[in-house]
Design a protein around this motif. Structure first.
Motif, PDB file in Angstrom:
ATOM      1  N   SER A   1       0.859  -1.183   0.000  1.00  0.00           N
ATOM      2  CA  SER A   1       0.000   0.000   0.000  1.00  0.00           C
ATOM      3  C   SER A   1       0.894   1.230   0.000  1.00  0.00           C
ATOM      4  O   SER A   1       1.846   1.310   0.788  1.00  0.00           O
ATOM      5  CB  SER A   1      -0.899   0.015   1.235  1.00  0.00           C
ATOM      6  OG  SER A   1      -1.540   1.267   1.383  1.00  0.00           O
TER       7      SER A   1
ATOM      8  N   GLY B   1       0.325   3.933   1.146  1.00  0.00           N
ATOM      9  CA  GLY B   1       0.211   4.635   2.412  1.00  0.00           C
ATOM     10  C   GLY B   1       1.354   4.336   3.354  1.00  0.00           C
ATOM     11  O   GLY B   1       1.604   5.094   4.297  1.00  0.00           O
TER      12      GLY B   1
ATOM     13  N   ASP C   1      -5.270   0.450  -7.520  1.00  0.00           N
ATOM     14  CA  ASP C   1      -5.951   0.919  -6.315  1.00  0.00           C
ATOM     15  C   ASP C   1      -7.469   0.876  -6.479  1.00  0.00           C
ATOM     16  O   ASP C   1      -8.191   0.478  -5.549  1.00  0.00           O
ATOM     17  CB  ASP C   1      -5.498   2.348  -5.994  1.00  0.00           C
ATOM     18  CG  ASP C   1      -5.802   2.747  -4.557  1.00  0.00           C
ATOM     19  OD1 ASP C   1      -5.345   2.045  -3.638  1.00  0.00           O
ATOM     20  OD2 ASP C   1      -6.490   3.770  -4.348  1.00  0.00           O
TER      21      ASP C   1
ATOM     22  N   ASP D   1      -6.266   3.678  -1.222  1.00  0.00           N
ATOM     23  CA  ASP D   1      -5.364   4.766  -0.859  1.00  0.00           C
ATOM     24  C   ASP D   1      -5.877   6.115  -1.352  1.00  0.00           C
ATOM     25  O   ASP D   1      -5.559   7.148  -0.769  1.00  0.00           O
ATOM     26  CB  ASP D   1      -3.963   4.500  -1.410  1.00  0.00           C
ATOM     27  CG  ASP D   1      -3.287   3.339  -0.696  1.00  0.00           C
ATOM     28  OD1 ASP D   1      -3.315   3.321   0.549  1.00  0.00           O
ATOM     29  OD2 ASP D   1      -2.740   2.455  -1.373  1.00  0.00           O
TER      30      ASP D   1
END
Length: 259
Positions: free
Chosen positions: A193, A195, A215, A226
């Motif tokens: 991810s 993030g 995503d 995200d």
């Protein structure tokens, strides 16, 4: 006029069927091999990182990884289908038989991109079915899954068509594949991810259109992503419109396929 339109409609469908049959006749290579590769990725990364990485707070890493591998397979195989078909036909000299037909540039476009979408979805479905033996991700928003799979496959199929028209030999195609498609796919969040990345690399990832395909597709499974799925949809749809315009223009002008 009506007879011409009918012949063109039948022509692109025949070319579509030919292209689908082309990859299906060697399904062990075009479908089976990518499925096996994805399973190996899952086994290696899942085994190493399963107990060390938790994504979105409550999902296992293996479950998180599955949608990324599915979409990666869809994208890579959609690109490979149209690009390999065009370059092989150009090198072997049998592209002239398609040029002799009354097909319009739109017929070429729909046939080659359509067959790429079929191959991408077939491979992606195979990857999903096999990897679900390891973990079953939730299917929170199935319509988003289908939408991003279709758009992603169409986008990469169109890019493959452009690459096939541009390339004149397999070495040039390999450059396109190895230095553009593969890096952008692997750096799009398939295995992680964004993030979890530092702010600078998050900003860099947002410049990668492949990230939005991955995503948005993953949002369909987990209902979490995200970035907003609507933003991802806008980016992917916009990119598809741009590359489709380029591809249709190249076909209309006969770029590198007409003497």
């Amino acid at each position: 006029m009506r007879e011409m339109l009918l012949s063109r409609a039948m022509g692109w469908r025949a070319l579509l069927a030919k292209e689908v049959l082309r990859f299906w006749k060697v399904a062990g290579q075009t479908v089976g091999a990518p499925v096996l590769t994805s399973v190996l990725y899952l086994m290696v990364f899942g085994h190493v990182l399963e107990d060390h990485v938790q994504v979105y707070g409550r999902f296992s890493y293996t479950a998180f990884l599955i949608p990324g591998l599915v979409m990666m397979s869809v994208l890579q195989n959609a690109f490979a289908n149209s690009s390999s078909s065009i370059i092989q036909s150009k090198i072997m000299g049998n592209l002239v038989f398609v040029l002799l037909t009354p097909l319009s540039h739109w017929g070429w476009f729909f046939a080659y991109v359509g067959s790429s979408v079929v191959r991408g979805l077939v491979v992606g479905t195979g990857v999903l079915l096999v990897t679900m033996f390891f973990a079953v991700p939730p299917f929170a928003q199935p319509l988003w899954i289908v939408l991003f799979a279709l758009l992603g496959a169409a986008l990469l199929g169109t890019l493959g068509l452009i690459a096939g028209l541009w390339a004149e030999k397999f070495d040039q195609m390999a450059v396109f594949q190895n230095f553009l498609i593969m890096p952008m796919t692997f750096l799009s969040g398939v295995f992680y991810s964004i993030g979890s990345l530092p702010p600078f690399w998050q900003a860099v990832s947002h410049l990668n259109p492949f990230f939005y395909m991955i995503d948005g597709f993953r949002y369909g499974f987990f209902g979490m992503s995200d970035v907003s799925p609507w933003l991802s949809l806008g980016v992917v749809a916009g990119a598809l419109a741009v590359v489709s315009t380029v591809a249709v223009h190249l076909l209309r002008t006969g770029y590198k396929i007409r003497g």
